[in-house]
Design an enzyme around this catalytic site. Structure first.
Site, mmCIF file in Angstrom:
data_model
loop_
_atom_site.group_PDB
_atom_site.id
_atom_site.type_symbol
_atom_site.label_atom_id
_atom_site.label_comp_id
_atom_site.label_asym_id
_atom_site.label_seq_id
_atom_site.Cartn_x
_atom_site.Cartn_y
_atom_site.Cartn_z
ATOM 1 N N PRO A 27 0.818 -1.207 -0.230
ATOM 2 C CA PRO A 27 -0.081 -0.176 0.157
ATOM 3 C C PRO A 27 0.910 1.285 0.142
ATOM 4 C CG PRO A 27 0.010 -1.014 2.378
ATOM 5 C CD PRO A 27 0.814 -1.887 1.192
ATOM 6 N N LYS A 28 0.218 2.585 -0.464
ATOM 7 C CA LYS A 28 0.971 3.552 -0.504
ATOM 8 C C LYS A 28 0.730 4.128 0.877
ATOM 9 C CE LYS A 28 2.554 7.718 -1.429
ATOM 10 N NZ LYS A 28 3.283 8.140 -0.179
#
Length: 119
Positions: A27-28
């Protein structure tokens, strides 16, 4: 034993999140990418450009002391803010203010809102 911190694995944005076999995704996070290493009890927390980040994120560096020697992690220092009943959210602004503060101010901020290191 002396060794150098490995190069970070940089992310590449894609338009379609389909993964090819043998690929991985993460994920960012809205924080600061940081490489952490422990060697003979010494903790080094560095940005992708090699800037020492331990003074900016003192609680992350202090927690890393518990890791075994010759450990290297590629992760991100993030700061969570409470958001009422909706749970917690990550604040890039809080992490940025920590990174731009002098060590004394960073310790004050860490005491109020400790950073979390996610890998």
């Amino acid at each position: 034993m002396t060794w150098t911190l490995p190069e970070p694995m940089l992310t590449t944005p894609v338009s379609v999140p389909d993964l090819r076999p043998g690929s991985a995704a993460e994920p960012k996070w809205d924080g600061f990418r940081a490489l952490a290493s422990v060697d003979e009890g010494q903790v080094v927390l560095r940005s992708m450009r090699g800037t020492e980040m331990g003074p900016s994120f003192p609680n992350v560096a202090a927690a890393a002391v518990q890791l075994p020697d010759t450990t290297a992690l590629d992760g991100e220092a993030v700061v969570y803010l409470a958001d009422g009943e909706a749970g917690a959210r990550i604040s890039f602004e809080a992490a940025q203010s920590r990174a731009l503060s002098n060590p004394s101010r960073a310790r004050e901020l860490a005491a109020r809102r400790p950073a979390t290191y996610v890998t």
